[in-house]
Design a protein around this motif. Structure first.
Motif, PDB file in Angstrom:
ATOM      1  N   LEU A  47       0.842  -1.195   0.000  1.00  0.00           N
ATOM      2  CA  LEU A  47       0.000   0.000   0.000  1.00  0.00           C
ATOM      3  C   LEU A  47       0.877   1.244   0.000  1.00  0.00           C
ATOM      4  O   LEU A  47       1.761   1.397   0.847  1.00  0.00           O
ATOM      5  CB  LEU A  47      -0.897   0.003   1.239  1.00  0.00           C
ATOM      6  CG  LEU A  47      -1.814   1.220   1.406  1.00  0.00           C
ATOM      7  CD1 LEU A  47      -2.897   1.203   0.342  1.00  0.00           C
ATOM      8  CD2 LEU A  47      -2.438   1.234   2.804  1.00  0.00           C
ATOM      9  N   ARG A  48       0.639   2.158  -0.935  1.00  0.00           N
ATOM     10  CA  ARG A  48       1.418   3.388  -1.006  1.00  0.00           C
ATOM     11  C   ARG A  48       0.618   4.548  -0.418  1.00  0.00           C
ATOM     12  O   ARG A  48      -0.480   4.859  -0.891  1.00  0.00           O
ATOM     13  CB  ARG A  48       1.811   3.714  -2.440  1.00  0.00           C
ATOM     14  CG  ARG A  48       2.648   4.998  -2.531  1.00  0.00           C
ATOM     15  CD  ARG A  48       3.273   5.191  -3.882  1.00  0.00           C
ATOM     16  NE  ARG A  48       4.106   6.390  -3.893  1.00  0.00           N
ATOM     17  CZ  ARG A  48       4.772   6.834  -4.949  1.00  0.00           C
ATOM     18  NH1 ARG A  48       4.727   6.155  -6.079  1.00  0.00           N
ATOM     19  NH2 ARG A  48       5.498   7.941  -4.891  1.00  0.00           N
ATOM     20  N   VAL A  49       1.183   5.199   0.592  1.00  0.00           N
ATOM     21  CA  VAL A  49       0.525   6.319   1.262  1.00  0.00           C
ATOM     22  C   VAL A  49       1.013   7.626   0.637  1.00  0.00           C
ATOM     23  O   VAL A  49       2.218   7.873   0.550  1.00  0.00           O
ATOM     24  CB  VAL A  49       0.822   6.301   2.779  1.00  0.00           C
ATOM     25  CG1 VAL A  49       0.213   7.528   3.457  1.00  0.00           C
ATOM     26  CG2 VAL A  49       0.270   5.021   3.402  1.00  0.00           C
ATOM     27  N   LEU A  50       0.065   8.459   0.204  1.00  0.00           N
ATOM     28  CA  LEU A  50       0.391   9.750  -0.399  1.00  0.00           C
ATOM     29  C   LEU A  50       0.333  10.890   0.606  1.00  0.00           C
ATOM     30  O   LEU A  50       0.994  11.917   0.437  1.00  0.00           O
ATOM     31  CB  LEU A  50      -0.587  10.042  -1.543  1.00  0.00           C
ATOM     32  CG  LEU A  50      -0.668   8.994  -2.653  1.00  0.00           C
ATOM     33  CD1 LEU A  50      -1.810   9.331  -3.601  1.00  0.00           C
ATOM     34  CD2 LEU A  50       0.647   8.898  -3.412  1.00  0.00           C
ATOM     35  N   TYR A  51      -0.472  10.722   1.662  1.00  0.00           N
ATOM     36  CA  TYR A  51      -0.664  11.776   2.664  1.00  0.00           C
ATOM     37  C   TYR A  51      -1.145  11.109   3.945  1.00  0.00           C
ATOM     38  O   TYR A  51      -1.952  10.177   3.902  1.00  0.00           O
ATOM     39  CB  TYR A  51      -1.712  12.777   2.168  1.00  0.00           C
ATOM     40  CG  TYR A  51      -2.077  13.868   3.148  1.00  0.00           C
ATOM     41  CD1 TYR A  51      -1.382  15.074   3.184  1.00  0.00           C
ATOM     42  CD2 TYR A  51      -3.140  13.699   4.041  1.00  0.00           C
ATOM     43  CE1 TYR A  51      -1.724  16.078   4.082  1.00  0.00           C
ATOM     44  CE2 TYR A  51      -3.488  14.690   4.940  1.00  0.00           C
ATOM     45  CZ  TYR A  51      -2.778  15.878   4.956  1.00  0.00           C
ATOM     46  OH  TYR A  51      -3.114  16.860   5.848  1.00  0.00           O
ATOM     47  N   HIS A  52      -0.631  11.576   5.080  1.00  0.00           N
ATOM     48  CA  HIS A  52      -1.039  10.979   6.354  1.00  0.00           C
ATOM     49  C   HIS A  52      -0.969  12.040   7.438  1.00  0.00           C
ATOM     50  O   HIS A  52       0.060  12.684   7.630  1.00  0.00           O
ATOM     51  CB  HIS A  52      -0.112   9.810   6.701  1.00  0.00           C
ATOM     52  CG  HIS A  52      -0.574   9.024   7.889  1.00  0.00           C
ATOM     53  ND1 HIS A  52       0.177   8.023   8.472  1.00  0.00           N
ATOM     54  CD2 HIS A  52      -1.728   9.090   8.617  1.00  0.00           C
ATOM     55  CE1 HIS A  52      -0.476   7.505   9.493  1.00  0.00           C
ATOM     56  NE2 HIS A  52      -1.641   8.135   9.595  1.00  0.00           N
ATOM     57  N   ALA A  74      -3.203  13.156  11.453  1.00  0.00           N
ATOM     58  CA  ALA A  74      -3.974  12.571  12.546  1.00  0.00           C
ATOM     59  C   ALA A  74      -5.414  12.289  12.139  1.00  0.00           C
ATOM     60  O   ALA A  74      -6.077  11.417  12.719  1.00  0.00           O
ATOM     61  CB  ALA A  74      -3.953  13.511  13.753  1.00  0.00           C
ATOM     62  N   ASP A  75      -5.912  13.004  11.119  1.00  0.00           N
ATOM     63  CA  ASP A  75      -7.321  12.880  10.731  1.00  0.00           C
ATOM     64  C   ASP A  75      -7.563  12.152   9.412  1.00  0.00           C
ATOM     65  O   ASP A  75      -8.667  11.647   9.182  1.00  0.00           O
ATOM     66  CB  ASP A  75      -7.954  14.274  10.643  1.00  0.00           C
ATOM     67  CG  ASP A  75      -8.141  14.919  12.007  1.00  0.00           C
ATOM     68  OD1 ASP A  75      -8.237  14.169  13.002  1.00  0.00           O
ATOM     69  OD2 ASP A  75      -8.195  16.159  12.076  1.00  0.00           O
ATOM     70  N   PHE A  76      -6.569  12.131   8.528  1.00  0.00           N
ATOM     71  CA  PHE A  76      -6.788  11.576   7.190  1.00  0.00           C
ATOM     72  C   PHE A  76      -5.587  10.780   6.698  1.00  0.00           C
ATOM     73  O   PHE A  76      -4.444  11.056   7.065  1.00  0.00           O
ATOM     74  CB  PHE A  76      -7.063  12.707   6.177  1.00  0.00           C
ATOM     75  CG  PHE A  76      -8.310  13.490   6.434  1.00  0.00           C
ATOM     76  CD1 PHE A  76      -9.540  13.031   5.996  1.00  0.00           C
ATOM     77  CD2 PHE A  76      -8.251  14.701   7.116  1.00  0.00           C
ATOM     78  CE1 PHE A  76     -10.695  13.760   6.239  1.00  0.00           C
ATOM     79  CE2 PHE A  76      -9.398  15.434   7.372  1.00  0.00           C
ATOM     80  CZ  PHE A  76     -10.624  14.963   6.930  1.00  0.00           C
ATOM     81  N   ILE A  77      -5.884   9.802   5.865  1.00  0.00           N
ATOM     82  CA  ILE A  77      -4.877   9.116   5.057  1.00  0.00           C
ATOM     83  C   ILE A  77      -5.360   9.164   3.609  1.00  0.00           C
ATOM     84  O   ILE A  77      -6.537   8.915   3.337  1.00  0.00           O
ATOM     85  CB  ILE A  77      -4.692   7.644   5.475  1.00  0.00           C
ATOM     86  CG1 ILE A  77      -4.056   7.543   6.855  1.00  0.00           C
ATOM     87  CG2 ILE A  77      -3.824   6.897   4.471  1.00  0.00           C
ATOM     88  CD1 ILE A  77      -3.877   6.101   7.328  1.00  0.00           C
ATOM     89  N   VAL A  78      -4.461   9.511   2.688  1.00  0.00           N
ATOM     90  CA  VAL A  78      -4.757   9.385   1.264  1.00  0.00           C
ATOM     91  C   VAL A  78      -3.794   8.345   0.704  1.00  0.00           C
ATOM     92  O   VAL A  78      -2.576   8.449   0.887  1.00  0.00           O
ATOM     93  CB  VAL A  78      -4.594  10.723   0.516  1.00  0.00           C
ATOM     94  CG1 VAL A  78      -4.960  10.541  -0.962  1.00  0.00           C
ATOM     95  CG2 VAL A  78      -5.479  11.800   1.140  1.00  0.00           C
ATOM     96  N   VAL A  79      -4.345   7.325   0.060  1.00  0.00           N
ATOM     97  CA  VAL A  79      -3.525   6.246  -0.486  1.00  0.00           C
ATOM     98  C   VAL A  79      -3.650   6.218  -2.008  1.00  0.00           C
ATOM     99  O   VAL A  79      -4.595   6.768  -2.581  1.00  0.00           O
ATOM    100  CB  VAL A  79      -3.935   4.875   0.092  1.00  0.00           C
ATOM    101  CG1 VAL A  79      -3.787   4.869   1.605  1.00  0.00           C
ATOM    102  CG2 VAL A  79      -5.364   4.500  -0.315  1.00  0.00           C
TER     103      VAL A  79
END
Length: 297
Positions: A9-14, A16-21
């Protein structure tokens, strides 16, 4: 992108409130089927077990949807409050999304606005598909709008194709796939809307490239790397550039910021209404369904 697995899984943004993968192609976001072990939900649970919320059915609150065959930027809220803030931005159509696609044939116009209403196809054998208004068996078509920009002309496995940037201004099921098919330029590898004819490519060439959610306290703007490059897929051979991706995005984002400034209905940071008109019964029902689904207060 290599094929999906639980580990990659590649995380683009992380935060405390959001993750964008960066969602892989040919993988579901979630599934109730016991035999489907590989989903974005299972990838997240494997990578971030401490972030799973037992108060939700799937463990994670997905702020929007991507088709099984579509890759790219997918936003996940990590708590109820964050999900609510994101939902309001989607509801007020303040979110800017842009997709990259390779479509069959050479699109003649550099820029097109596609305005085909879309409904559910009730014809025998096509009940899993959507269709445009006027097609026999098209049930309850709703207004739908997509902006199309031509980026490059070229070929895929020797056949003429066009690389385009697509901006959905509404959010109907299969909207981009149906709109591209309606103008005679179906997306390369779209097995469903080619009536099972386009099966040679290893994937459907549709990718959620840009996602901008203008949250006041935490504006999110991410891009998922372009997978349609000759260095990554030798079958794609660009031959003529019409518009750079950077130039196309700049204009698109400026229009998105204009929409944010013109929206008088609510403060998207606090969610407080300013001069909101009364909602229709359909809008209220949709809102209540969303709130129930994500277990929001």
């Amino acid at each position: 992108m290599e094929p999906a697995s639980l580990e990659n899984l590649r995380v683009l943004y992380h935060s405390a409130d959001f993750i964008v993968v960066n969602k892989h192609w040919d993988i579901r976001i979630d599934s109730k089927m016991w035999y489907e072990k590989q989903t974005v939900q299972s990838q997240l649970r494997h990578r971030f077990p401490e972030l799973a919320d037992p108060g939700t059915y799937y463990g994670f609150r997905f702020c929007h949807q991507l088709d099984f065959s579509t890759s790219g930027a997918l936003c996940v809220a990590l708590n109820k409050a964050a999900a609510g803030r994101a939902y309001r931005c989607f509801k007020e159509r303040l979110v800017t999304k842009a997709y990259l696609a390779l479509v069959r044939g050479l699109v003649e116009s550099d820029r097109m606005t596609l305005n085909f209403a879309i409904g559910k196809n009730t014809s025998e054998g096509k009940t899993h598909m959507m269709c445009i208004e006027g097609v026999e068996g098209c049930e309850n078509p709703k207004p739908c709008q997509t902006e199309l920009l031509v980026l490059e002309y070229g070929s895929y496995n020797g056949d003429p194709v066009t690389k385009v940037l697509l901006q959905p201004l509404t959010g109907r099921t299969h909207q981009l796939r149906v709109h591209c098919s309606a103008i005679g330029h179906p997306i390369v590898g779209d097995f469903t809307y080619s009536l099972r004819a386009d099966s040679a490519p290893y994937r459907m060439m549709l990718h959620a490239y840009l996602l901008r959610i203008p949250l006041e306290q935490e504006p999110i703007q991410v891009t998922a790397p372009d997978p349609f490059l000759p260095s990554l897929d030798a079958s794609w051979v660009p031959q003529q550039t019409v518009l750079s991706l950077e130039g196309a995005l700049q204009g698109l984002l400026e229009c998105g910021r204009d929409r944010e400034e013109e929206s008088p209905e609510q403060d998207i940071g606090t969610g407080e209404k300013k001069h909101a008109p009364l909602e229709s019964e359909e809008q209220i029902a949709q809102c209540q369904q969303w709130l129930c689904e994500w277990a929001l207060d």
